[in-house]
Design a protein around this motif. Structure first.
Motif, PDB file in Angstrom:
ATOM      1  N   SER A 174      30.300 -32.741  -0.364  1.00 59.79           N
ATOM      2  CA  SER A 174      30.705 -31.486  -0.302  1.00 59.79           C
ATOM      3  C   SER A 174      31.467 -30.953  -1.338  1.00 59.79           C
ATOM      4  CB  SER A 174      31.095 -30.930   1.161  1.00 59.79           C
ATOM      5  OG  SER A 174      30.306 -31.059   2.022  1.00 59.79           O
ATOM      6  N   ASN A 175      32.162 -31.904  -2.043  1.00 59.51           N
ATOM      7  CA  ASN A 175      33.244 -31.161  -2.891  1.00 59.51           C
ATOM      8  C   ASN A 175      33.297 -32.014  -4.246  1.00 59.51           C
ATOM      9  OD1 ASN A 175      34.932 -29.014  -1.797  1.00 59.51           O
ATOM     10  ND2 ASN A 175      34.698 -30.508  -0.272  1.00 59.51           N
ATOM     11  N   ILE A 176      33.716 -33.267  -4.288  1.00 58.61           N
ATOM     12  CA  ILE A 176      33.904 -34.128  -5.506  1.00 58.61           C
ATOM     13  C   ILE A 176      32.808 -34.526  -6.140  1.00 58.61           C
ATOM     14  CG2 ILE A 176      34.910 -36.343  -6.637  1.00 58.61           C
ATOM     15  CD1 ILE A 176      37.262 -36.053  -3.926  1.00 58.61           C
ATOM     16  N   GLY A 177      31.616 -34.869  -5.664  1.00 56.76           N
ATOM     17  CA  GLY A 177      30.334 -35.064  -6.022  1.00 56.76           C
ATOM     18  C   GLY A 177      29.800 -33.958  -6.977  1.00 56.76           C
ATOM     19  N   GLY A 178      30.171 -32.726  -6.940  1.00 53.45           N
ATOM     20  CA  GLY A 178      29.683 -31.701  -7.574  1.00 53.45           C
ATOM     21  C   GLY A 178      30.438 -31.292  -8.888  1.00 53.45           C
ATOM     22  N   SER A 179      30.994 -32.244  -9.522  1.00 50.06           N
ATOM     23  CA  SER A 179      32.078 -31.771 -10.447  1.00 50.06           C
ATOM     24  C   SER A 179      31.345 -32.284 -11.855  1.00 50.06           C
ATOM     25  CB  SER A 179      33.212 -32.694 -10.711  1.00 50.06           C
ATOM     26  OG  SER A 179      33.071 -34.044 -10.514  1.00 50.06           O
ATOM     27  N   LEU A 180      30.162 -32.818 -12.052  1.00 49.67           N
ATOM     28  CA  LEU A 180      29.635 -33.598 -13.313  1.00 49.67           C
ATOM     29  C   LEU A 180      28.561 -32.337 -14.137  1.00 49.67           C
ATOM     30  CD1 LEU A 180      29.009 -37.157 -12.112  1.00 49.67           C
ATOM     31  CD2 LEU A 180      31.166 -36.040 -13.449  1.00 49.67           C
ATOM     32  N   THR A 181      28.142 -31.487 -13.411  1.00 51.10           N
ATOM     33  CA  THR A 181      27.442 -30.346 -13.950  1.00 51.10           C
ATOM     34  C   THR A 181      27.514 -28.919 -13.393  1.00 51.10           C
ATOM     35  OG1 THR A 181      25.486 -30.367 -12.667  1.00 51.10           O
ATOM     36  CG2 THR A 181      25.365 -32.230 -14.348  1.00 51.10           C
ATOM     37  N   LEU A 205      34.849 -34.623 -17.279  1.00 52.47           N
ATOM     38  CA  LEU A 205      35.232 -34.807 -16.010  1.00 52.47           C
ATOM     39  C   LEU A 205      34.645 -36.047 -15.424  1.00 52.47           C
ATOM     40  CD1 LEU A 205      36.011 -31.684 -16.062  1.00 52.47           C
ATOM     41  CD2 LEU A 205      35.639 -31.627 -13.711  1.00 52.47           C
ATOM     42  N   PHE A 206      33.805 -36.890 -16.196  1.00 52.72           N
ATOM     43  CA  PHE A 206      33.250 -38.263 -15.816  1.00 52.72           C
ATOM     44  C   PHE A 206      34.380 -39.232 -15.092  1.00 52.72           C
ATOM     45  CE2 PHE A 206      31.733 -42.590 -15.754  1.00 52.72           C
ATOM     46  CZ  PHE A 206      30.603 -42.235 -15.127  1.00 52.72           C
ATOM     47  N   ALA A 210      34.845 -40.277 -11.332  1.00 56.83           N
ATOM     48  CA  ALA A 210      34.533 -41.777 -11.130  1.00 56.83           C
ATOM     49  C   ALA A 210      35.590 -42.333 -10.360  1.00 56.83           C
ATOM     50  CB  ALA A 210      34.009 -42.626 -12.537  1.00 56.83           C
ATOM     51  N   LEU A 211      36.792 -42.017 -11.006  1.00 59.83           N
ATOM     52  CA  LEU A 211      38.084 -42.482 -10.406  1.00 59.83           C
ATOM     53  C   LEU A 211      38.202 -42.337  -8.938  1.00 59.83           C
ATOM     54  CD1 LEU A 211      40.489 -44.304 -11.057  1.00 59.83           C
ATOM     55  CD2 LEU A 211      41.784 -42.464 -11.705  1.00 59.83           C
ATOM     56  N   VAL A 212      38.084 -40.941  -8.696  1.00 61.54           N
ATOM     57  CA  VAL A 212      38.452 -40.376  -7.490  1.00 61.54           C
ATOM     58  C   VAL A 212      37.443 -40.675  -6.372  1.00 61.54           C
ATOM     59  CG1 VAL A 212      38.969 -38.540  -6.075  1.00 61.54           C
ATOM     60  CG2 VAL A 212      39.948 -38.704  -8.386  1.00 61.54           C
ATOM     61  N   ALA A 213      36.180 -40.734  -6.951  1.00 63.47           N
ATOM     62  CA  ALA A 213      34.833 -40.973  -5.876  1.00 63.47           C
ATOM     63  C   ALA A 213      34.871 -42.766  -5.663  1.00 63.47           C
ATOM     64  CB  ALA A 213      33.705 -40.731  -6.670  1.00 63.47           C
TER      65      ALA A 213
END
Length: 468
Positions: A174-181, A205-206, A210-213
């Protein structure tokens, strides 16, 4: 709210002042105007904990009370014309598109049913979260959340310890995954509309994502193994399923693509036709977008067998709850955003002063934490815009000499939406669906305990690595 919703982003870019229209002067507003908003947040936080039965039956009345607690004094002090303009502006350009988008995603995703004997083992759950994290940047955090939350709940409906799966789902999908586009989360699409290159977030932001996820997925797997070991074996399965794993309602998948297409159309198509409603500038492409989203939702209802939705546990209560509560949130947030936009001239000037050092250079650490901290409770799209403009507002300079500043603003707005239930729109949708499926989700502050324990160390790490 670092709250989700591409339709909101598309309209946020139009919120610049139009000559001749009234506008709230945030520099003249006292911080006391934030009290109705704070009251609304505390109601969401405390009533389910202290008076759950009352809240369940009367949350709409509580939301109405706080909305009127702002609206009536504001109308008396600022005048009916300015009040009518601000309410119309918020309703037409923010709240209505926001709810229409959520309604469309909720309806279409509710017609996609994963059937079969899926067991919520640590490996399976981690794989589902990883998949959701990846597709969140492709179909948005709201789209990914609505598509995958029901399969995740079905996979774990025979487990006693399943709360943590939903909590980490909110963190990642719902949050962190939406950061790449720019399609992933509202503030990034807003940056795209302001001139930031489409793949800028992908490249810059990759490493943060990648680090946080990666850390969260590893921690989740270990945590899930711990809870899985505490289950009684074999765990009782209230919904035994001997079907082969398959997907029903595939006719809704093209409709999800249609939702994304309708949103992109409103960003790229500029017919130059507009209307004025109570001083609010409404463009034709926004009306067409919302109409298309409603048509897509009703097509989904028409072509999806009723049995599919019944087996999916689909009902309208979650979207009703979100519609009522966020109506009050969008209304009471009006003066808060206005004060923030006033910058150093507003009542929240001490916060704004933190982002610039004595030499006039941006302080990236504070850009990250202030953008993120406010996005945890306010809408992350206008919060992003406030700090984007505080950093100069020039996309070419922000992508160049100030690229770390833009990275800090972008990461803060997207990542820290996971800190609270209201930080991003899909957070509350997932919460409502999980509760209606019988998951005993933590309270508002209980969820914040989870987020502080697992997210704050990750954010401290990327601060040390990238923003100091």
């Amino acid at each position: 709210m670092a709250a989700g919703a591409l339709a909101l982003v598309l309209t946020s870019s139009a919120n610049a002042a139009i000559p001749g229209l009234p506008a709230v002067n945030g520099a003249e507003l006292s911080s006391l105007w934030a009290l109705p908003f704070v009251g609304m947040l505390l109601s969401i936080a405390l009533f389910p904990l202290l008076a759950n039965s009352f809240w369940h039956h009367h949350y709409g009345k509580v939301a109405l009370f706080w909305g009127l607690a702002f609206l009536i004094p504001f109308a008396l002090l600022e005048g009916p014309d300015l009040t009518a303009h601000e309410v119309a502006h918020t309703a037409l350009l923010e709240y209505i598109p926001f709810i229409i988008l959520l309604f469309a995603l909720f309806t279409v995703s509710g017609g996609i049913l994963v059937v079969g004997n899926i067991h919520g083992s640590p490996a399976t759950n981690t794989a589902l979260l990883a998949f959701g994290t990846v597709i969140a940047s492709l179909i948005g955090t709201t789209g990914a959340s609505m598509v995958l939350i029901r399969p995740l709940l079905r996979a774990n409906d025979n487990r006693r310890y399943n709360v943590h799966t939903v909590v980490f789902f909110i963190f990642l999908v719902s949050n962190i995954g939406g950061s790449l586009t720019p399609l992933g989360d509202p503030p990034l699409f807003l940056g795209f509309l302001k001139g930031v290159s489409f793949f800028w977030t992908t490249t810059h932001l990759f490493h943060d994502t990648a680090l946080v996820a990666g850390i969260l997925l590893a921690v989740f797997y270990l945590l899930d193994r711990y809870f899985y070991a505490k289950e009684k074996f074999p765990p009782p399965d209230p919904t035994p399923d001997t079907e082969k794993v398959s997907i029903r309602g595939l006719q809704n998948v093209p409709l999800l693509a249609g939702i994304i297409g309708a949103i992109l159309l409103s960003a790229l198509w500029k017919p130059g036709v507009s209307f004025r409603v109570y001083g609010t500038h409404v463009e034709l492409q926004w009306i067409v977008r919302d109409a298309l989203l409603l048509v897509i939702a009703f097509i989904s209802l028409a072509i999806t067998p009723k049995l599919v939705r019944e087996r999916n546990g689909f009902d309208w209560e979650p979207i009703k709850e979100v519609a009522k509560l966020f109506a009050a949130i969008f209304l009471t947030i009006i003066p808060v955003i206005a004060i923030l936009r006033a910058g150093t001239a507003g009542a929240f000037a001490p916060l704004v002063d933190l982002v610039t050092d004595d030499a006039g250079q941006p302080v990236n650490v504070w850009y990250f934490w202030l953008t993120g901290g406010l996005s945890s409770f306010l809408d992350n799209a206008p919060t992003y815009l406030v700090f984007f403009n505080l950093a100069g507002g020039d996309p070419y300079r922000l992508m160049g000499p100030l690229e770390v500043t833009l990275e800090a603003i972008s990461a803060g707005a997207v990542f820290m939406g996971a800190m609270t239930y209201i930080g991003n729109a899909p957070n509350f949708m997932v919460l409502s669906i999980a509760r209606h499926r019988g998951v005993k989700m933590p309270s508002f502050f209980g969820y914040m305990a989870w987020s502080c324990i697992f997210l704050l160390p990750c954010f401290a790490l990327i601060t040390f690595l990238y923003f100091l």
